[in-house]
Design an enzyme around this catalytic site. Structure first.
Site, PDB file in Angstrom:
ATOM      1  N   THR A 192       0.851  -1.162  -0.013  1.00 15.60           N
ATOM      2  CA  THR A 192      -0.252   0.039  -0.069  1.00 15.60           C
ATOM      3  C   THR A 192       0.714   1.270  -0.119  1.00 15.60           C
ATOM      4  O   THR A 192       0.916   2.066   1.151  1.00 15.60           O
ATOM      5  CB  THR A 192      -0.884  -0.019   1.189  1.00 15.60           C
ATOM      6  OG1 THR A 192      -0.055  -0.281   2.342  1.00 15.60           O
ATOM      7  CG2 THR A 192      -2.032  -1.017   1.042  1.00 15.60           C
ATOM      8  N   GLU A 247       0.305  -6.314  10.372  1.00 15.16           N
ATOM      9  CA  GLU A 247       1.601  -6.975  10.378  1.00 15.16           C
ATOM     10  C   GLU A 247       2.598  -6.167  11.063  1.00 15.16           C
ATOM     11  O   GLU A 247       2.545  -4.925  10.817  1.00 15.16           O
ATOM     12  CB  GLU A 247       2.110  -7.258   9.185  1.00 15.16           C
ATOM     13  CG  GLU A 247       3.405  -7.854   8.940  1.00 15.16           C
ATOM     14  CD  GLU A 247       3.599  -9.150   9.970  1.00 15.16           C
ATOM     15  OE1 GLU A 247       2.476  -9.929   9.704  1.00 15.16           O
ATOM     16  OE2 GLU A 247       4.330  -9.246  10.838  1.00 15.16           O
ATOM     17  N   CYS A 297       8.034   1.392   6.198  1.00 18.25           N
ATOM     18  CA  CYS A 297       6.963   1.901   7.118  1.00 18.25           C
ATOM     19  C   CYS A 297       6.836   3.093   7.840  1.00 18.25           C
ATOM     20  O   CYS A 297       5.690   3.924   7.425  1.00 18.25           O
ATOM     21  CB  CYS A 297       6.988   0.878   8.167  1.00 18.25           C
ATOM     22  SG  CYS A 297       6.476  -0.862   7.395  1.00 18.25           S
ATOM     23  N   LYS A 328      18.522   0.658   7.673  1.00 17.24           N
ATOM     24  CA  LYS A 328      19.054   0.164   8.671  1.00 17.24           C
ATOM     25  C   LYS A 328      19.932  -1.235   8.619  1.00 17.24           C
ATOM     26  O   LYS A 328      19.721  -1.691   7.514  1.00 17.24           O
ATOM     27  CB  LYS A 328      17.722  -0.270   9.801  1.00 17.24           C
ATOM     28  CG  LYS A 328      17.093  -1.143   9.285  1.00 17.24           C
ATOM     29  CD  LYS A 328      15.754  -1.673  10.176  1.00 17.24           C
ATOM     30  CE  LYS A 328      15.206  -3.036   9.963  1.00 17.24           C
ATOM     31  NZ  LYS A 328      14.250  -3.534  11.140  1.00 17.24           N
TER      32      LYS A 328
HETATM   33  C1  UDX Z   1       9.089  -0.858  11.666  1.00 19.05           C
HETATM   34  C2  UDX Z   1       8.493  -1.429  12.959  1.00 19.05           C
HETATM   35  O1  UDX Z   1       9.347  -1.713  13.800  1.00 19.05           O
HETATM   36  C3  UDX Z   1       7.596  -2.458  12.916  1.00 19.05           C
HETATM   37  O2  UDX Z   1       6.824  -2.960  13.885  1.00 19.05           O
HETATM   38  C4  UDX Z   1       6.514  -2.425  11.549  1.00 19.05           C
HETATM   39  O3  UDX Z   1       5.743  -3.583  11.205  1.00 19.05           O
HETATM   40  C5  UDX Z   1       7.347  -1.999  10.274  1.00 19.05           C
HETATM   41  O4  UDX Z   1       7.990  -0.711  10.517  1.00 19.05           O
HETATM   42  P1  UDX Z   1      11.138  -1.807  10.363  1.00 19.05           P
HETATM   43  O5  UDX Z   1      10.841  -0.562   9.294  1.00 19.05           O
HETATM   44  O6  UDX Z   1      11.626  -2.878   9.632  1.00 19.05           O
HETATM   45  O7  UDX Z   1      10.136  -1.886  11.208  1.00 19.05           O
HETATM   46  O8  UDX Z   1      12.563  -0.984  11.259  1.00 19.05           O
HETATM   47  P2  UDX Z   1      12.828  -0.477  12.651  1.00 19.05           P
HETATM   48  O9  UDX Z   1      13.829  -1.244  13.282  1.00 19.05           O
HETATM   49  O10 UDX Z   1      11.473  -0.130  13.298  1.00 19.05           O
HETATM   50  O11 UDX Z   1      13.328   0.868  12.200  1.00 19.05           O
HETATM   51  C6  UDX Z   1      12.950   1.943  11.620  1.00 19.05           C
HETATM   52  C7  UDX Z   1      13.903   3.001  11.532  1.00 19.05           C
HETATM   53  O12 UDX Z   1      14.048   3.850  12.510  1.00 19.05           O
HETATM   54  C8  UDX Z   1      15.182   2.796  10.960  1.00 19.05           C
HETATM   55  O13 UDX Z   1      15.589   3.754   9.993  1.00 19.05           O
HETATM   56  C9  UDX Z   1      16.014   2.760  12.076  1.00 19.05           C
HETATM   57  O14 UDX Z   1      17.377   3.176  11.908  1.00 19.05           O
HETATM   58  C10 UDX Z   1      15.386   4.070  13.088  1.00 19.05           C
HETATM   59  N1  UDX Z   1      15.533   4.026  14.381  1.00 19.05           N
HETATM   60  C11 UDX Z   1      15.165   3.090  15.114  1.00 19.05           C
HETATM   61  C12 UDX Z   1      16.082   5.021  14.869  1.00 19.05           C
HETATM   62  O15 UDX Z   1      16.710   5.991  14.211  1.00 19.05           O
HETATM   63  N2  UDX Z   1      16.173   5.327  16.201  1.00 19.05           N
HETATM   64  C13 UDX Z   1      15.658   4.167  17.061  1.00 19.05           C
HETATM   65  O16 UDX Z   1      16.253   4.414  18.303  1.00 19.05           O
HETATM   66  C14 UDX Z   1      15.091   3.119  16.442  1.00 19.05           C
END
Ligand code: UDX
Length: 409
Positions: A60, A128, A241, A299
């Site tokens: 989406t 999810e 996301c 990440k």
């Molecule tokens: C996220 C949600 O965690 C997950 O539950 C949802 O289903 C999808 O979106 P994801 O996008 O895979 O998952 O990554 P996540 O590990 O949550 O990190 C998202 C972003 O935030 C990354 O760019 C990460 O570097 C950043 N981040 C995360 C920070 O800058 N600081 C933090 O403390 C944590």
């Protein structure tokens, strides 16, 4: 039975290959294929006979004004309604704005009416929550399973049966109406994004006053009510996301005439985090610099480049006339599709740093944490190390003879 209209993807999956980099996924696909419990097809009709539950997990992506583009969701919904030969529970896994389940149900009802059949295809919302890089573990051992539905007890029993292996080991299943479940996903992602933007906001104050953002996050995070996770300051969140869901929740709020100012601030602070980092780098480097970049993916443990801060940072540097030598342990191939053509691709971290006037760390891969900083100092031409993820101890970097630039430190 996995169904996808992308033939290339299905061909790869049939050979036991994962089309994405995701730890543990390929092994799982291969064992499924071997046992005969898993198969793949491009034809939805092939997946219908005997099927009691269909999970729709289509994309989406952001559409007009950042609202979620629901075309794929509706296409699948209608295709299922057209092909169904028996009662099927339609479970929506995609992240969709509140009210989408109702729209899907209406479309299904219209198709079934046209067909003149009296099948039952209830629409269930089961958002999810997996994180990329942890997808397998998060799916098999989730913190919670959220299910939203409006009626249809027989469908509830089926979903309960399906998830029993997970609930049996104590993972909670939370039932609610469909609208609530649809909102939970956006609420969770926006809340986590807000936590990140909150700490990134404070980095500015820390830098001006001589405070240390790591200590501030620690001091806050040890309060159980706050918690230490997602308080890691850096150049902001990216991925498939957070950026999309934050903007989509804002679009939904606007649609209902609501002012979600916390969420718009979250979005603005995230954009600012990248800009601030870039401005600091541009202030230090001379014209036509060679910039080494460590980390491209949004990440670690993924090759996903969607909304990665590295895209904005590298594009701006190249547009400003600098040369960029980039390295990422997993995302080089996906990065080649979205980064400027003149980006130079390096095979190792040290070759990206070799002769560089400045080094930027944009993704916190473990491979970068353990590098020999003295070797790095000898390899680089300049001395400035911009740590966009605060992975180094400033003292270690300074001892190695480099100049450390962290975030909020
Ligand atoms: C996220 C949600 O965690 C997950 O539950 C949802 O289903 C999808 O979106 P994801 O996008 O895979 O998952 O990554 P996540 O590990 O949550 O990190 C998202 C972003 O935030 C990354 O760019 C990460 O570097 C950043 N981040 C995360 C920070 O800058 N600081 C933090 O403390 C944590």
């Amino acid at each position: 039975i996995g169904v996808d209209i992308d033939e290339a993807k299905v061909a790869l999956l049939k050979q036991g290959k994962s089309p994405i980099f995701e730890p543990g996924l390929e092994e799982l696909i291969q064992s499924g294929l071997k046992s005969g419990l898993l198969s793949f097809t491009t034809k939805l009709e092939d997946a219908i006979p005997g099927t009691r539950i269909i999970f729709s997990a289509v994309a989406t992506p952001p559409g007009e004004n950042h609202a979620a583009d629901l075309r794929a969701v509706f296409a699948v919904t209608e295709a299922v309604a057209k092909a169904a030969t028996q009662d099927i529970v339609f479970v929506n896994k995609s992240t969709v704005p509140v009210g989408t389940g109702k729209k899907c149900a209406d479309r299904i009802a219209a198709v079934l009416k046209d067909r003149g059949v009296a099948l039952k295809i209830p629409v269930v919302s089961n958002p999810e929550f997996l994180r990329e890089g942890m997808a397998v573990g998060d799916t098999l051992m989730p913190d919670r399973i959220v299910v939203g539905m409006n009626g249809d007890d027989w469908a509830k029993e089926l979903i309960e049966e399906l998830y029993r292996p997970i609930t049996r080991v104590g993972k909670p299943m939370v039932w609610m109406n469909r609208e609530s479940a649809e909102i939970v996903k956006y609420a969770s992602n926006s809340f986590l994004a807000t936590k990140i933007s909150f700490i990134n906001m404070l980095t500015e104050l820390a830098e001006i006053t001589g405070a240390n953002i790591r200590d501030i996050a620690k001091g806050m995070g040890l309060d159980d009510r706050i918690g230490s996770r997602f308080l890691h300051a850096g150049i902001g969140y990216g991925g498939s996301c957070f950026p999309k869901d934050v903007k989509a929740l804002l679009a939904t709020a606007k649609e209902y005439g609501l002012d979600f100012s916390i969420i718009s601030a979250t979005d603005q602070i995230n954009t600012r985090a990248r800009q601030r980092f870039l401005e600091k780098v541009l202030k230090v480097i001379p014209a036509k610099s060679t910039v080494g970049v460590w980390g491209l993916a949004f990440k670690p443990k993924t090759d996903d480049m969607r909304e990665a801060p590295s895209i904005d940072v590298i594009t701006a540097l190249i547009n400003a006339g600098h040369t960029v030598k980039a390295f990422d342990p997993a995302a080089m191939e996906t990065a080649k599709k979205v980064l400027p053509l003149s980006t130079q691709w390096m095979e190792t971290p040290m070759s990206a740093a070799n002769g560089a006037d400045v080094l930027l760390v944009l993704t916190e891969w473990d491979a970068f944490r353990g590098v020999d900083l003295h070797e790095l100092a000898n390899t680089m031409k300049g001395k400035d190390l911009f740590d966009g993820r605060n992975i180094y101890d400033p003292k270690d970097v300074t001892t190695a003879g480099l100049i450390y630039h962290g975030i909020g430190l």
